[in-house]
Design a protein around this motif. Structure first.
Motif, short mmCIF file in Angstrom:
data_model
loop_
_atom_site.label_atom_id
_atom_site.label_comp_id
_atom_site.label_asym_id
_atom_site.label_seq_id
_atom_site.Cartn_x
_atom_site.Cartn_y
_atom_site.Cartn_z
N GLY A 274 0.82 -1.20 0.00
CA GLY A 274 0.00 0.00 0.00
C GLY A 274 0.85 1.25 0.00
O GLY A 274 2.08 1.19 0.08
N ALA A 275 0.20 2.40 -0.08
CA ALA A 275 0.92 3.67 -0.19
C ALA A 275 1.50 4.09 1.15
O ALA A 275 0.81 4.08 2.17
CB ALA A 275 -0.03 4.75 -0.70
N THR A 276 2.78 4.46 1.14
CA THR A 276 3.45 4.94 2.36
C THR A 276 3.94 6.37 2.23
O THR A 276 4.40 6.94 3.21
CB THR A 276 4.66 4.04 2.70
N LEU A 277 3.87 6.94 1.03
CA LEU A 277 4.32 8.31 0.78
C LEU A 277 3.22 9.09 0.08
O LEU A 277 2.64 8.61 -0.89
CB LEU A 277 5.58 8.33 -0.09
N HIS A 278 2.96 10.29 0.59
CA HIS A 278 2.01 11.19 -0.07
C HIS A 278 2.74 12.44 -0.53
O HIS A 278 3.51 13.04 0.23
CB HIS A 278 0.88 11.59 0.87
N ALA A 279 2.51 12.82 -1.76
CA ALA A 279 3.06 14.06 -2.29
C ALA A 279 1.97 14.83 -3.02
O ALA A 279 0.95 14.26 -3.42
CB ALA A 279 4.22 13.76 -3.25
N TRP A 280 2.21 16.11 -3.18
CA TRP A 280 1.26 16.97 -3.89
C TRP A 280 2.02 17.61 -5.05
O TRP A 280 2.99 18.34 -4.84
CB TRP A 280 0.70 18.02 -2.94
N ASN A 281 1.61 17.34 -6.27
CA ASN A 281 2.37 17.81 -7.44
C ASN A 281 1.88 19.14 -7.99
O ASN A 281 2.26 19.54 -9.08
CB ASN A 281 2.36 16.75 -8.54
N GLY A 282 1.03 19.81 -7.20
CA GLY A 282 0.51 21.11 -7.62
C GLY A 282 -0.88 21.04 -8.19
O GLY A 282 -1.63 22.02 -8.13
N THR A 283 -1.26 19.89 -8.72
CA THR A 283 -2.61 19.72 -9.27
C THR A 283 -3.33 18.50 -8.72
O THR A 283 -4.55 18.40 -8.83
CB THR A 283 -2.54 19.58 -10.80
#
Length: 605
Positions: A274-283
């Motif tokens: 499962g997902a362990t990293l969250h990022a926000w790419n601007g959109t």
């Protein structure tokens, strides 16, 4: 968890709650005697990239929560200590920590040195409980200082005086320790970076505890050799000290399926799915499976009994100025249980992060599917999108594990297709498995174990009747259901169904059904033969205008009684605490738990 909590009073209260003191014990001396060899023993280990040093402000590419001020860093360290206690952890491996390696001078490049805020505070918080620590320094890509090669790059901002690196904390005495730079030498050197692998042996334990941080990107020629070096170092350390296995945690900056991970993936068990990293790419939001704990694969059986992603501590918000964060790092802690160490019990309704708190699933008017994490008090947290579209008109439900992997799954009727959507440890849905076809207006309820065989079952309202779809645990390919059985012979078309769990506390799931003609809500008591017995009135005034949507909430406030969520005619969400009227379960007092926007929601479960 919002950083609004980070006040001096909160921090002091948190320490008292944890039973922590500020006394600083003597730093244990590094020993060289190997740990005693023994059969692999039970152990719980946590790995977390705490994103603990420097970086940009809110809205900048390098932003990470809880590190701009000493108060925020204190909240971060207290959260590590709280996580350790919740999981009854025996070992913690942390990346991007402000600490200090042994032998660092009193002054480096004109800056007075300290132990490093994170390491020092963890030593104060955990040390009195018998914890030992090992720090391995890291050198940044742009740091050419000769001192940094030996002691790691200096921590920046409010954490000046410490050094950047990775930290291992273990409960017990460290009997042996070693570390080395895992990055291979390349000529000409593309940067000044060093990234270590470190291991410790704990006296009386048979598992080497190791920690690393793999270089990011996809083109750097050092990635593959670094992973190979980590594998060789970990294996060599365990063999040298007569240990039965090794567990290496860290931020690997790529999924386990990546071909570059083959040296570890081939010979080690990997707990993460499962997902362990969250990022926000601007959109938009970006989710990656970057953090892992790899454990030596035994000759027979399995080393890992279970693994969790503690997503509740990860910031999942947009990296935009003015948007409050809801976590302590851009990474989630990974928790692995080795051997027969007891695993936290799975709770019906807990779809998202296995934190023991039932969650709420919702479909909006655009056809997207969301999960709202329950807070254990009847409220909910920030929603996460788990279905990008195509859910409008679907009937969805979640109560129980259909795939046998320990994680609660989602069951849905999409069009005329009856499907199970397996869930990973982070609550994200995988490709569906078909169970057959049903009527296009069928209501599907994953109620729990109706037949006493330990497997969750389905109840479906279709063709004005009620049907039981029993889980076929003997099927060659699972999940599967047996041929449906009629358990209600008429009058079900006007009823809207919901799965509250075991309302009557007899270990058999019950059913809530709202009569849309008059708004009366009924409780149907489950019976051991997979049918429902007599009904009783559970509540009134649940018309579709007053309470458009109803969802059984299992025990959402953790008081031992099944509860309920409803939307309202003015677009809010309410929580109803279950209670008794004489001997009959009924809807209890309600509170508003979310203020607006629920008039755009078409389904809740």
């Amino acid at each position: 968890m919002n950083l609004i909590r980070n006040s001096a009073a909160f921090l002091a209260g948190s320490m008292a709650l944890l039973g922590l003191t500020t006394a600083s014990p003597t730093v244990p001396a590094a020993a060289t005697a190997p740990a005693a060899a023994a059969a692999p023993s039970p152990m719980t280990m946590v790995s977390w990239n705490i994103c603990g040093e420097a970086g940009g402000g809110r809205g900048d590419a390098g932003f990470c929560p809880s590190r701009a001020t000493l108060q925020e860093n204190e909240a971060k360290v207290l959260e590590i200590a709280r996580l350790t206690g919740e999981q009854q952890a025996d070992a913690i491996v942390l990346q991007e920590v402000c600490g200090a390696p042994p032998g660092v001078p009193a002054t480096v490049d004109g800056v007075a040195q300290s132990e490093g805020y994170h390491q020092k505070r963890l030593r104060q918080l955990l040390g009195p409980q018998g914890w030992s620590f090992d720090f391995a320094p890291v050198r940044r890509w742009d740091d050419a200082s000769a001192q940094s090669l030996a002691y790691g790059s200096p921590c920046r901002g409010v954490l000046q005086g410490g050094r950047l690196g990775n930290l291992i904390a273990v409960k017990g005495t460290i009997g042996a320790r070693a570390s080395q730079d895992a990055l291979p030498a390349v000529t000409p050197a593309p940067d000044h970076r060093t990234l270590p692998v470190q291991c410790v042996a704990v006296t009386g334990r048979s598992t080497a505890v190791c920690n690393t941080h793999i270089i990011p990107g996809s083109e750097d020629s050092r990635i593959g050799p670094q992973i190979t070096n980590v594998k060789s170092f970990v294996d060599g350390f365990a063999a040298q000290h007569g240990l039965g296995r090794a567990a290496v945690g860290g931020d690997f900056n790529r999924e386990a399926e990546n071909a570059l991970m083959a040296p570890l993936a081939a010979d080690f068990e990997n707990c993460v799915d499962g997902a362990t990293l969250h990022a926000w790419n601007g959109t938009g939001h970006v989710w990656r499976e970057f953090d892992h704990i790899f454990v030596t694969r035994p000759a027979t059986g399995r080393a890992i009994s279970s693994c969790d992603i503690d997503e509740a501590r990860m910031d999942t918000t947009e990296n935009t100025a003015g948007v409050a964060t809801n976590g302590f790092s851009d990474h989630a802690p990974v928790v692995v249980h080795l051997g027969d160490r007891p695993v936290p019990a799975r709770v019906p309704g807990d779809l998202r992060n296995s934190d023991g708190k039932p969650d709420l699933v919702a479909v909006d008017s655009t056809g997207k599917l969301y999960v709202h994490p329950g807070d254990g008090r009847g409220g909910i947290g920030s929603r996460r999108e788990i279905g990008t579209g195509g859910w409008l008109g679907a009937s969805v439900s979640h109560r129980g594990d259909w795939t046998g992997d320990g994680w609660e799954d989602l069951v849905a009727r999409v069009g005329t297709q009856l499907r199970v959507y397996p869930s990973g440890m982070d609550g994200r849905l995988k490709s569906p498995v078909g169970l057959g076809t049903v009527a296009a207006d069928a209501q599907v309820v994953s109620v729990g174990d109706m037949t006493g065989d330990g497997a969750t079952d389905l109840v479906v309202s279709a063709e004005n009747k009620l049907w039981l779809y029993e889980n076929d645990t003997a099927a060659a390919v699972r999940p599967a259901v047996r041929p449906r059985k009629e358990i209600g012979n008429g009058g079900w078309s006007p009823m809207t169904l919901s799965a509250p769990g075991d309302v009557t506390k007899d270990a058999i799931p019950d059913l809530l059904a709202r009569d849309t003609r008059d708004g009366v809500l009924y409780l149907y008591r489950g019976r051991p033969d997979g049918t429902f017995g007599s009904r009783s009135e559970y509540g009134r005034n649940y018309t579709t205008a007053n309470r458009p949507l109803i969802a059984g909430a299992a025990d959402a406030d953790l008081d031992g009684t099944a509860d309920m969520w409803t939307t309202t005619g003015d677009g809010t969400l309410r929580f109803y605490r279950g209670q008794l009227s004489g001997t009959n379960p009924v809807d209890g007092p309600s509170t508003q738990v979310d203020g607006s926007g629920w008039n755009t929601i078409t389904t809740i479960a």
